[in-house]
Design an enzyme around this catalytic site. Structure first.
Site, PDB file in Angstrom:
ATOM      1  N   PRO A   9      85.979 -76.543  32.077  1.00  0.00           N
ATOM      2  CG  PRO A   9      86.872 -74.392  31.985  1.00  0.00           C
ATOM      3  CD  PRO A   9      86.451 -75.468  32.956  1.00  0.00           C
ATOM      4  CG  ASN A  10      87.566 -75.272  26.651  1.00  0.00           C
ATOM      5  OD1 ASN A  10      86.687 -75.038  25.822  1.00  0.00           O
ATOM      6  ND2 ASN A  10      88.183 -74.316  27.316  1.00  0.00           N
ATOM      7  NE  ARG A  17      88.661 -79.078  17.290  1.00  0.00           N
ATOM      8  CZ  ARG A  17      87.724 -79.854  16.740  1.00  0.00           C
ATOM      9  NH1 ARG A  17      87.858 -81.166  16.782  1.00  0.00           N
ATOM     10  NH2 ARG A  17      86.680 -79.323  16.145  1.00  0.00           N
ATOM     11  CE1 TYR A  22      95.197 -80.666  28.513  1.00  0.00           C
ATOM     12  CE2 TYR A  22      94.714 -79.773  26.341  1.00  0.00           C
ATOM     13  CZ  TYR A  22      95.058 -79.591  27.662  1.00  0.00           C
ATOM     14  OH  TYR A  22      95.266 -78.316  28.135  1.00  0.00           O
ATOM     15  CG  ASN A  71      91.137 -81.617  34.816  1.00  0.00           C
ATOM     16  OD1 ASN A  71      91.434 -80.424  34.966  1.00  0.00           O
ATOM     17  ND2 ASN A  71      91.641 -82.353  33.835  1.00  0.00           N
ATOM     18  CB  ALA A  74      91.174 -72.572  32.074  1.00  0.00           C
ATOM     19  CD  GLU A  95      94.619 -78.908  41.661  1.00  0.00           C
ATOM     20  OE1 GLU A  95      94.760 -78.665  42.893  1.00  0.00           O
ATOM     21  OE2 GLU A  95      95.104 -78.181  40.774  1.00  0.00           O
ATOM     22  CG  HIS A  97      95.902 -80.306  36.593  1.00  0.00           C
ATOM     23  ND1 HIS A  97      94.887 -79.489  36.169  1.00  0.00           N
ATOM     24  CD2 HIS A  97      96.146 -79.999  37.877  1.00  0.00           C
ATOM     25  CE1 HIS A  97      94.542 -78.693  37.178  1.00  0.00           C
ATOM     26  NE2 HIS A  97      95.278 -78.991  38.221  1.00  0.00           N
ATOM     27  NE  ARG A 104     100.102 -77.240  28.782  1.00  0.00           N
ATOM     28  CZ  ARG A 104      98.789 -77.300  28.561  1.00  0.00           C
ATOM     29  NH1 ARG A 104      98.010 -78.050  29.342  1.00  0.00           N
ATOM     30  NH2 ARG A 104      98.272 -76.607  27.562  1.00  0.00           N
TER      31      ARG A 104
HETATM   32  O1  CA2 Z   1      96.045 -80.755  32.086  1.00  0.00           O
HETATM   33  C1  CA2 Z   1      94.878 -80.556  32.443  1.00  0.00           C
HETATM   34  O2  CA2 Z   1      94.099 -81.466  32.727  1.00  0.00           O
HETATM   35  C2  CA2 Z   1      94.337 -79.126  32.498  1.00  0.00           C
HETATM   36  O3  CA2 Z   1      93.506 -79.011  33.643  1.00  0.00           O
HETATM   37  C3  CA2 Z   1      93.535 -78.947  31.235  1.00  0.00           C
HETATM   38  C4  CA2 Z   1      93.023 -77.520  31.043  1.00  0.00           C
HETATM   39  C5  CA2 Z   1      94.140 -76.501  31.216  1.00  0.00           C
HETATM   40  O4  CA2 Z   1      93.609 -75.193  31.148  1.00  0.00           O
HETATM   41  C6  CA2 Z   1      94.877 -76.689  32.527  1.00  0.00           C
HETATM   42  O5  CA2 Z   1      95.923 -75.745  32.606  1.00  0.00           O
HETATM   43  C7  CA2 Z   1      95.439 -78.087  32.620  1.00  0.00           C
HETATM   44  C8  CA2 Z   1      92.440 -77.370  29.647  1.00  0.00           C
HETATM   45  C9  CA2 Z   1      91.343 -78.322  29.354  1.00  0.00           C
HETATM   46  C10 CA2 Z   1      91.038 -78.252  27.900  1.00  0.00           C
HETATM   47  O6  CA2 Z   1      90.838 -79.560  27.449  1.00  0.00           O
HETATM   48  C11 CA2 Z   1      90.944 -79.815  26.127  1.00  0.00           C
HETATM   49  C12 CA2 Z   1      91.010 -81.132  25.761  1.00  0.00           C
HETATM   50  C13 CA2 Z   1      91.146 -81.462  24.451  1.00  0.00           C
HETATM   51  C14 CA2 Z   1      91.172 -80.476  23.478  1.00  0.00           C
HETATM   52  C15 CA2 Z   1      91.093 -79.145  23.852  1.00  0.00           C
HETATM   53  C16 CA2 Z   1      90.970 -78.814  25.180  1.00  0.00           C
END
Ligand code: CA2
Length: 141
Positions: A9-10, A17, A22, A71, A74, A95, A97, A104
């Site tokens: 997700p996201n 963003r 990221y 990946n 969340a 996996e 990230h 974090r």
């Molecule tokens: O660091 C990572 O790749 C995560 O898997 C990213 C997840 C986060 O919940 C994990 O703890 C770590 C969040 C992905 C959201 O991705 C976005 C990318 C750009 C802007 C907003 C969100």
């Protein structure tokens, strides 16, 4: 057989963003890097905001994928259902990230998916995906 690159997700917002966490690169850039890293092996990059869809793709991987780079976003920290689906998959799983989850919030320090993953990469930006694809290649021989 194909390497699946599964994104939770996201991650469709990657590069659009929160670049301070990221980076500026998008999922299209991830797809390009993974295709290069895979050499002759085909890759299929997928992203969903729906947990059931992710589980269906992991089931599909049982017959269609030589390995999985995932990946889980969340869901990493919440989803026993994704862990169960991965436990029913027999090939290599890495996996990834993008951010260093250990630097974090404490809730990001635990991963259900790591109980199944053959390797975990965190904090290397999108380069982590390419390294994961290379590792899958090495494990497949
Ligand atoms: O660091 C990572 O790749 C995560 O898997 C990213 C997840 C986060 O919940 C994990 O703890 C770590 C969040 C992905 C959201 O991705 C976005 C990318 C750009 C802007 C907003 C969100």
């Amino acid at each position: 057989m194909t390497i699946f690159i599964l994104n939770g997700p996201n991650l469709n917002l990657l590069g659009k963003r929160q670049p301070e966490i990221y980076g500026h690169e998008t999922l299209d850039d991830v797809a390009r890097l993974c295709t290069e890293a895979a050499g002759a092996r085909p890759v299929r990059l997928l992203q969903t905001n729906w947990e059931g869809q992710m589980i269906d793709w992991i089931h599909e991987a049982r017959t269609e994928a030589a390995g999985i780079v995932i990946n889980p976003g969340a869901w990493t920290h919440t989803s026993v259902a994704i862990l169960d689906a991965l436990n029913a998959y027999e090939g290599p799983v890495i996996e990834v990230h993008i951010s260093n989850v250990h630097k974090r919030e404490a809730f990001r320090h635990h991963s259900y998916v790591s109980l199944r993953a053959d390797g975990v990469i965190a904090g290397l930006g999108i380069q982590g995906y390419a390294l994961a694809v290379q590792r899958i290649g090495a494990l497949l021989g």
